[in-house]
Scaffold this active site. Sequence first.
Site, PDB file in Angstrom:
ATOM      1  N   SER A 105       0.904  -1.114  -0.061  1.00 53.48           N
ATOM      2  CA  SER A 105      -0.003   0.027   0.030  1.00 53.48           C
ATOM      3  C   SER A 105       0.856   1.292   0.038  1.00 53.48           C
ATOM      4  CB  SER A 105      -0.927  -0.022   1.204  1.00 53.48           C
ATOM      5  OG  SER A 105      -0.033  -0.051   2.455  1.00 53.48           O
ATOM      6  N   HIS A 195       9.313  -7.143 -46.804  1.00 56.59           N
ATOM      7  CA  HIS A 195       9.730  -8.315 -46.625  1.00 56.59           C
ATOM      8  C   HIS A 195      11.314  -8.311 -46.618  1.00 56.59           C
ATOM      9  CE1 HIS A 195       5.574 -10.134 -46.747  1.00 56.59           C
ATOM     10  NE2 HIS A 195       5.521  -9.449 -47.810  1.00 56.59           N
ATOM     11  N   SER A 340      34.695   0.438 -31.707  1.00 54.40           N
ATOM     12  CA  SER A 340      35.202  -0.705 -31.334  1.00 54.40           C
ATOM     13  C   SER A 340      36.415  -0.477 -30.670  1.00 54.40           C
ATOM     14  CB  SER A 340      35.548  -1.501 -32.661  1.00 54.40           C
ATOM     15  OG  SER A 340      36.182  -2.763 -32.431  1.00 54.40           O
ATOM     16  N   SER A 341      36.729  -1.448 -29.753  1.00 51.74           N
ATOM     17  CA  SER A 341      38.023  -1.594 -29.125  1.00 51.74           C
ATOM     18  C   SER A 341      39.204  -2.231 -29.921  1.00 51.74           C
ATOM     19  CB  SER A 341      37.788  -2.178 -27.440  1.00 51.74           C
ATOM     20  OG  SER A 341      37.398  -3.486 -27.655  1.00 51.74           O
TER      21      SER A 341
END
Length: 488
Positions: A105, A195, A340-341
């Site tokens: 509550s 599609h 990216s590393s």
Amino acid sequence: MLETDSQRLRVVEDSLGKINVPLERYYGAQTARSLGNFNVCTRSDTMPLQIVYSLAMIKEVAACTNFKLGRISSKLSDAIVKACREVYHGQHDNEFPLVIWQTGSGTQTNMNVNEVLSSRASELIDGSRSSRLTVHPNDHVNLGQSSNDIFPTAMNLSIAMETAWKVLPSLNHLINVLKIKMHEFMNVIKIGRTHMQDAVPMSVGQELSGYVSQLQQAVDSIKSQLPLICHLAVGGTAVGTGLNCSKGFDEELCVSLTQLTDRLYRTMYKESTPVVDLIFKPAENKFAALAGHDALLQLSGCFNTTATALMRLSNDFCLLSSGPNCGLSEFVLPANEPGSSIMPGKVNPTQCESLRMVCLQIMGNHFTTSMAASQGQLELNVCKPLIAANLLHTCELLTDSTRCFADKCVRDLQLNREKIQEYVDKSLMLVTVLTPHIGYDLSAKLVQHASKFKKGLRESAIELNLLCGEKFDEIVKPMEMAFPHNNK
């Protein structure tokens, strides 16, 4: 704050250039870029402060109402009002440490607020803190109220304000930025895809207009739900009968709450007009208001629908920007940070991916809210804090992520026009416009011939003696195909 103090910054550099980092931090450029690019919803499991502030607002107007009804003195009312204003202006945030995992509550949080207001109001009257309180948390601050009606009132109030004041403006901001790009690219013809396969020509602006329309429908749906959110449980007290609550208390409180929220909005957003006016009214049936949260669940459903539209938007932007050399590469998204590393020079569609995860979280929040809303047992729903936390989390996610996506992705969207034109020139689905002239079967034969011998439609049509080159050029006009009714 220390992090923004220009005297305590160091300059670091990555492949995108230089950036400032707080002097005392160990992290570097890419972390700093991420902090700037993804300022989306930091949260914990503590009770959201929006609930605390809303409770304080309710306690303020309750004190004023109880004074008007002759139930407390002006001295007590004035002190409670001052304490309430301090709370919802953020002066006592550290006084509210409770988590959402409490009674269903929300009683503990209601009493947390009552106790803080009681102590502070007593201090304002007496001039010092004391264990003997002049203002009692139950007899004065909580007068005419029960956690069972006041906590759900705070839920609706907080979620209504977050939605009207933050979510809707952020969604409208994204819509407006998309509209700018929609008009900018309305006459850039591309190949549509259904599609995931080539289809007939359309314009980039038309494609963007689809996102605009979906999001506008989402905004309209959310707005239509807000009046129901503004029907409040206050006055129902323990089980909905209104025991220990003065007659007219709920109506007077709702009028005062409407006036208070209007004043707060104009103080916070001085030069803007609210997207929706919040006009609060007592719930027509207090028993339903305590045991069920259908209006909040329906709003959560609107947010869920919004997330599905945003998911499509983020996925399509990601797909259309794929490459840049080995993908569709129609969209050129802004390079916000190195991607990216291990792969130098790679830039990823990070805003798209961030928004995608936000959408999934919103969908998860909706599922949890649905389950929690089903937990009305007899006269009371006992998952109120969970419902509130999830909806407020969703509000924060929508507010932050849509603004981020608009400003960090859509605003600087560019097109690879050469690649787009290349696809138009190569598409065999331009044959669709020929079917009224040579029929479906011959059109299919034309496509098969062009595909088999790796030739264009025009050359193949001439070879098969279906059309002369002049007639082909007269019929096959991608711009007119995209706008067959001249509705540019």
